[in-house]
Write a protein that holds these residues in place. Sequence first.
Motif, short mmCIF file in Angstrom:
data_model
loop_
_atom_site.label_atom_id
_atom_site.label_comp_id
_atom_site.label_asym_id
_atom_site.label_seq_id
_atom_site.Cartn_x
_atom_site.Cartn_y
_atom_site.Cartn_z
N LYS A 1 1.22 -1.17 0.06
CA LYS A 1 0.07 0.13 -0.45
C LYS A 1 0.84 1.47 -0.14
O LYS A 1 0.32 2.32 -0.76
CB LYS A 1 -0.99 0.28 1.09
N LEU A 2 2.20 1.18 0.67
CA LEU A 2 2.72 2.38 0.82
C LEU A 2 3.23 2.61 -0.94
O LEU A 2 4.36 4.11 -1.02
CB LEU A 2 3.91 2.36 1.87
N LEU A 3 2.90 2.23 -1.86
CA LEU A 3 4.04 2.21 -2.66
C LEU A 3 3.31 3.23 -3.51
O LEU A 3 3.65 4.06 -4.32
CB LEU A 3 4.09 1.28 -3.70
N SER A 4 1.97 3.15 -3.30
CA SER A 4 0.90 4.19 -4.11
C SER A 4 1.10 5.71 -2.79
O SER A 4 0.57 6.73 -3.21
CB SER A 4 -0.18 4.00 -4.85
N SER A 5 0.75 5.82 -1.41
CA SER A 5 0.20 6.61 -1.04
C SER A 5 0.40 6.34 1.28
O SER A 5 0.91 4.96 1.07
CB SER A 5 -1.23 7.03 -0.44
N PRO A 6 0.85 7.22 1.64
CA PRO A 6 0.53 7.23 3.30
C PRO A 6 -0.30 6.57 3.48
O PRO A 6 -1.39 6.02 3.14
CB PRO A 6 1.22 8.52 3.36
N GLN A 7 -0.29 5.44 4.74
CA GLN A 7 -0.55 5.19 5.57
C GLN A 7 -1.78 5.23 6.99
O GLN A 7 0.54 5.39 7.51
CB GLN A 7 -0.90 3.52 5.31
N TYR A 8 -2.42 5.48 7.24
CA TYR A 8 -2.58 5.40 8.89
C TYR A 8 -2.59 4.11 9.69
O TYR A 8 -3.84 3.86 8.14
CB TYR A 8 -3.73 6.22 8.91
N VAL A 9 -2.72 3.89 10.20
CA VAL A 9 -2.26 3.03 10.84
C VAL A 9 -3.46 2.98 12.18
O VAL A 9 -2.82 4.17 12.93
CB VAL A 9 -1.95 1.92 11.78
N SER A 10 -4.12 2.30 12.74
CA SER A 10 -5.13 2.32 14.22
C SER A 10 -4.09 2.11 15.36
O SER A 10 -3.65 1.38 15.29
CB SER A 10 -6.62 1.49 13.94
N LYS A 11 -4.27 2.68 16.24
CA LYS A 11 -3.50 2.26 17.72
C LYS A 11 -4.68 1.33 18.14
O LYS A 11 -5.91 1.21 18.66
CB LYS A 11 -4.24 3.66 18.77
N PRO A 12 -4.09 0.85 19.61
CA PRO A 12 -4.46 -0.51 20.62
C PRO A 12 -5.43 0.62 20.86
O PRO A 12 -5.06 1.52 21.34
CB PRO A 12 -4.01 -1.20 20.80
N SER A 13 -6.79 0.54 21.50
CA SER A 13 -7.72 1.26 22.28
C SER A 13 -8.59 -0.60 23.00
O SER A 13 -8.68 -1.76 22.90
CB SER A 13 -8.40 2.32 21.12
N GLY A 14 -8.37 0.32 23.78
CA GLY A 14 -9.67 0.05 24.65
C GLY A 14 -8.61 -1.12 25.93
O GLY A 14 -7.51 -1.15 25.86
#
Length: 125
Positions: free
Chosen positions: A22-35
């Motif tokens: 996915k990084l080949l085409s664009s920056p990526q957002y990743v979710s943080k662990p929660s709860g």
Amino acid sequence: MTNHDNVFDALAASNRRQLLVKLLSSPQYVSKPSGISREMAEADENLLQRHLSSSRTIAEVDEYAVSMHHTHLPKLAEYGFIEWYQDDDLVVQGSCFDEISPHLRLLAEQQDGRRTKTPVITQRR
């Protein structure tokens, strides 16, 4: 100079491969662990490492987010394949991304080919 051990180690896990492609085409957002996931990760480093190395799961724990934040993202950042901006939950190409990008392009082409190819039917005579 390319460190092939790092390249193949980075590509060994499906979660890492998917993120890198996915990084080949664009920056990526990743979710943080929660709860509960965040609580477990913060409670005890030894417990976290035992959990990540076992095949057992804990109800209501986001296994993907925990493993990404505590295993996969740190490894990719250590190899220089990504830059991980934890405060923004953002992952971008790192200083060594060019070392792995030819492999990622091949993976992406193969994935695209599988999605777009129609089956070839041959008849035996």
